[in-house]
Design a protein around this motif. Structure first.
Motif, PDB file in Angstrom:
ATOM      1  N   ARG A 196       7.350   1.021  -3.230  1.00  0.00           N
ATOM      2  CA  ARG A 196       6.919   0.660  -1.880  1.00  0.00           C
ATOM      3  C   ARG A 196       5.504   0.085  -1.864  1.00  0.00           C
ATOM      4  N   THR A 197       4.601   0.713  -2.597  1.00  0.00           N
ATOM      5  CA  THR A 197       3.189   0.365  -2.483  1.00  0.00           C
ATOM      6  C   THR A 197       2.711  -0.633  -3.538  1.00  0.00           C
ATOM      7  N   GLU A 198       3.443  -0.758  -4.647  1.00  0.00           N
ATOM      8  CA  GLU A 198       3.009  -1.648  -5.720  1.00  0.00           C
ATOM      9  C   GLU A 198       3.976  -2.802  -5.960  1.00  0.00           C
ATOM     10  N   VAL A 199       5.257  -2.481  -6.138  1.00  0.00           N
ATOM     11  CA  VAL A 199       6.229  -3.510  -6.519  1.00  0.00           C
ATOM     12  C   VAL A 199       6.528  -4.456  -5.363  1.00  0.00           C
ATOM     13  N   MET A 200       6.845  -3.910  -4.189  1.00  0.00           N
ATOM     14  CA  MET A 200       7.210  -4.764  -3.065  1.00  0.00           C
ATOM     15  C   MET A 200       6.095  -5.726  -2.660  1.00  0.00           C
ATOM     16  N   PRO A 201       4.840  -5.283  -2.562  1.00  0.00           N
ATOM     17  CA  PRO A 201       3.783  -6.252  -2.226  1.00  0.00           C
ATOM     18  C   PRO A 201       3.667  -7.396  -3.235  1.00  0.00           C
ATOM     19  N   VAL A 202       3.837  -7.090  -4.522  1.00  0.00           N
ATOM     20  CA  VAL A 202       3.765  -8.150  -5.535  1.00  0.00           C
ATOM     21  C   VAL A 202       4.923  -9.124  -5.364  1.00  0.00           C
ATOM     22  N   LEU A 203       6.123  -8.611  -5.156  1.00  0.00           N
ATOM     23  CA  LEU A 203       7.277  -9.493  -4.966  1.00  0.00           C
ATOM     24  C   LEU A 203       7.118 -10.360  -3.720  1.00  0.00           C
ATOM     25  N   GLY A 210       9.705 -12.399   2.730  1.00  0.00           N
ATOM     26  CA  GLY A 210      11.131 -12.274   3.028  1.00  0.00           C
ATOM     27  C   GLY A 210      11.928 -11.522   1.984  1.00  0.00           C
ATOM     28  N   VAL A 211      11.253 -10.845   1.040  1.00  0.00           N
ATOM     29  CA  VAL A 211      11.960 -10.174  -0.046  1.00  0.00           C
ATOM     30  C   VAL A 211      12.764  -8.985   0.474  1.00  0.00           C
ATOM     31  N   ALA A 212      12.174  -8.178   1.345  1.00  0.00           N
ATOM     32  CA  ALA A 212      12.886  -7.005   1.864  1.00  0.00           C
ATOM     33  C   ALA A 212      14.172  -7.425   2.573  1.00  0.00           C
ATOM     34  N   GLU A 213      14.075  -8.466   3.397  1.00  0.00           N
ATOM     35  CA  GLU A 213      15.262  -8.949   4.114  1.00  0.00           C
ATOM     36  C   GLU A 213      16.315  -9.474   3.131  1.00  0.00           C
TER      37      GLU A 213
END
Length: 316
Positions: A196-203, A210-213
C-alpha cells in the motif's frame, strides 16, 4: 439546502445496487471496525435502509490486538447510535494459525458468518482489491487469487469495491464521523502495508496513474472467466473417475480436483497449487504413488480406476 456530497451520493448508490434484491424487512448487518471505510459504509447504508425499510444493525469485533481496543469499540458504538444504528460488540480471542492477519480474519469471519442476516456488508474498497491482486501476483497463486474479492460471496457483500479509500474518508468528513486509524495499517512488518505505502505509489508514478482501477478491472475479468470454468467443472459427472478426469482439459481437471478435495474436508485456505498438482499426477502420471497428503488430515489415493479421499493414518 447544501448540495449532496458526490462521495456520499456514490456510496448510497453502490449500496442500493449491491442490495437491490432485498425487500422490506430484510435483515442487514454491517461490519464496523471504527475505520473510515466501515464507518462510511454504515453511514450510507443507514440512509438507504431507512428508505428501503431494512432491519439494519452493526457488529463491531474487538480483536483485542491493541491496548485501548475497548475504547475504540465504545467510541464507534456511540457514533453508530448517533446515526440510528444499534451495534453489538463482540470480543474474540485471536489465535496464531496462519499468522496474525489470517488468525484475526478467521476470528472476525467466524463472528460475522454466525449472524442471522440476509446480508452482511463488508467495507473493502477498490484499493483493497488492487492490493489483493498484487499480493496474489507476487505469490504466484494463480487466477483464483488474482480474481480478488467478489462483490457477493454467500451472505457477504462488498458494496464499496468500486470506491476509493479516499472517498470513504470524504464520506466521513461530509457526515461528521470521526474514524480510527489502526496502527497495524502503518506497520511495515505487514506485507500488505508495504504494498500500500511503497509498491502502489511507485506503480502509479511509473505507469502514469490509474493502476488501482486497472488491477480491479483485471480482477473482475479473471473472476468472470473463472466462474464460467467453475460452472463447467461443476457439471462433470463421475469427478473421481480416472478416465473421466484424464479426458478433461487441464484447466477444467484442476477445478474438478479442487472441488473433490474441498468436498472431502480440505481447508480451502490451505489447499495450494502444489497439492492439486500432486493429485493431478495420480491421474496423468501414475507410478504407484501411495497417497497425497492434504491439509486437514485428509489424503488422496488412487484405488483401481478411481480416486478416493481417506483420513490420513496417524503416524504416517
Amino acid at each position: 439546502m447544501a448540495p449532496l456530497d458526490p462521495a456520499v451520493a456514490a456510496g448510497r448508490n453502490l449500496v442500493r445496487r449491491a442490495l437491490a434484491d432485498l425487500g422490506p424487512g430484510s435483515r442487514v448487518v454491517v461490519a464496523v471496525s471504527g475505520g473510515a471505510d466501515s464507518l462510511a459504509l454504515a453511514r450510507v447504508t443507514a440512509f438507504v435502509a431507512g428508505q428501503e425499510s431494512w432491519d439494519l444493525r452493526a457488529v463491531i469485533v474487538d480483536h483485542q490486538l491493541q491496548d485501548g481496543s475497548a475504547d475504540v469499540v465504545e467510541r464507534t458504538a456511540k457514533q453508530l447510535a448517533a446515526i440510528g444504528i444499534d451495534a453489538e460488540a463482540v470480543t474474540v480471542d485471536v489465535g496464531t494459525d496462519g499468522g496474525p492477519e489470517a488468525a484475526a480474519r478467521s476470528a472476525r469471519y467466524a463472528v460475522l458468518g454466525a449472524q442471522q442476516a440476509d446480508a452482511v456488508l463488508l467495507a473493502h474498497t477498490l484499493d483493497d482489491q488492487a492490493e489483493t491482486v498484487l499480493l496474489g501476483l507476487g505469490r504466484g497463486s494463480g487466477p483464483r487469487s488474482i480474481a480478488g474479492m467478489a462483490e457477493v460471496n454467500g451472505v457477504f457483500r462488498r458494496p464499496f469495491l468500486q470506491l476509493r479509500r479516499s472517498d470513504t474518508e470524504q464520506i466521513c468528513r461530509a457526515t461528521g464521523l470521526t474514524w480510527w486509524t489502526d496502527p497495524h495499517n502503518a506497520d511495515p512488518a505487514y506485507r500488505r502495508v508495504r504494498v500500500r505505502t511503497e509498491v502502489m505509489p511507485v506503480l502509479e508514478d511509473v505507469l502514469g496513474g490509474g493502476v488501482a482501477e486497472a488491477l480491479a478491472r483485471t480482477a473482475d475479468q479473471v473472476r468472470a472467466d473463472g466462474a464460467h470454468l467453475d460452472a463447467i467443472a461443476d457439471a462433470v459427472e463421475q469427478p473421481l473417475d480416472i478416465a473421466t478426469l484424464a479426458a478433461l482439459p487441464d484447466v477444467i481437471r484442476s477445478r474438478v480436483l479442487r472441488r473433490t478435495a474441498l468436498d472431502a474436508g480440505v481447508n480451502p485456505s490451505e489447499l495450494a497449487a502444489v497439492h492439486l498438482a500432486e493429485i493431478d499426477r495420480l491421474v496423468t502420471d501414475w507410478h504407484g504413488q501411495l497417497r497425497i497428503e492434504l491439509p486437514g488430515g485428509v489424503a488422496c489415493v488412487r484405488v483401481g480406476d478411481s480416486l478416493a479421499y481417506v483420513t490420513t493414518p496417524v503416524g504416517g
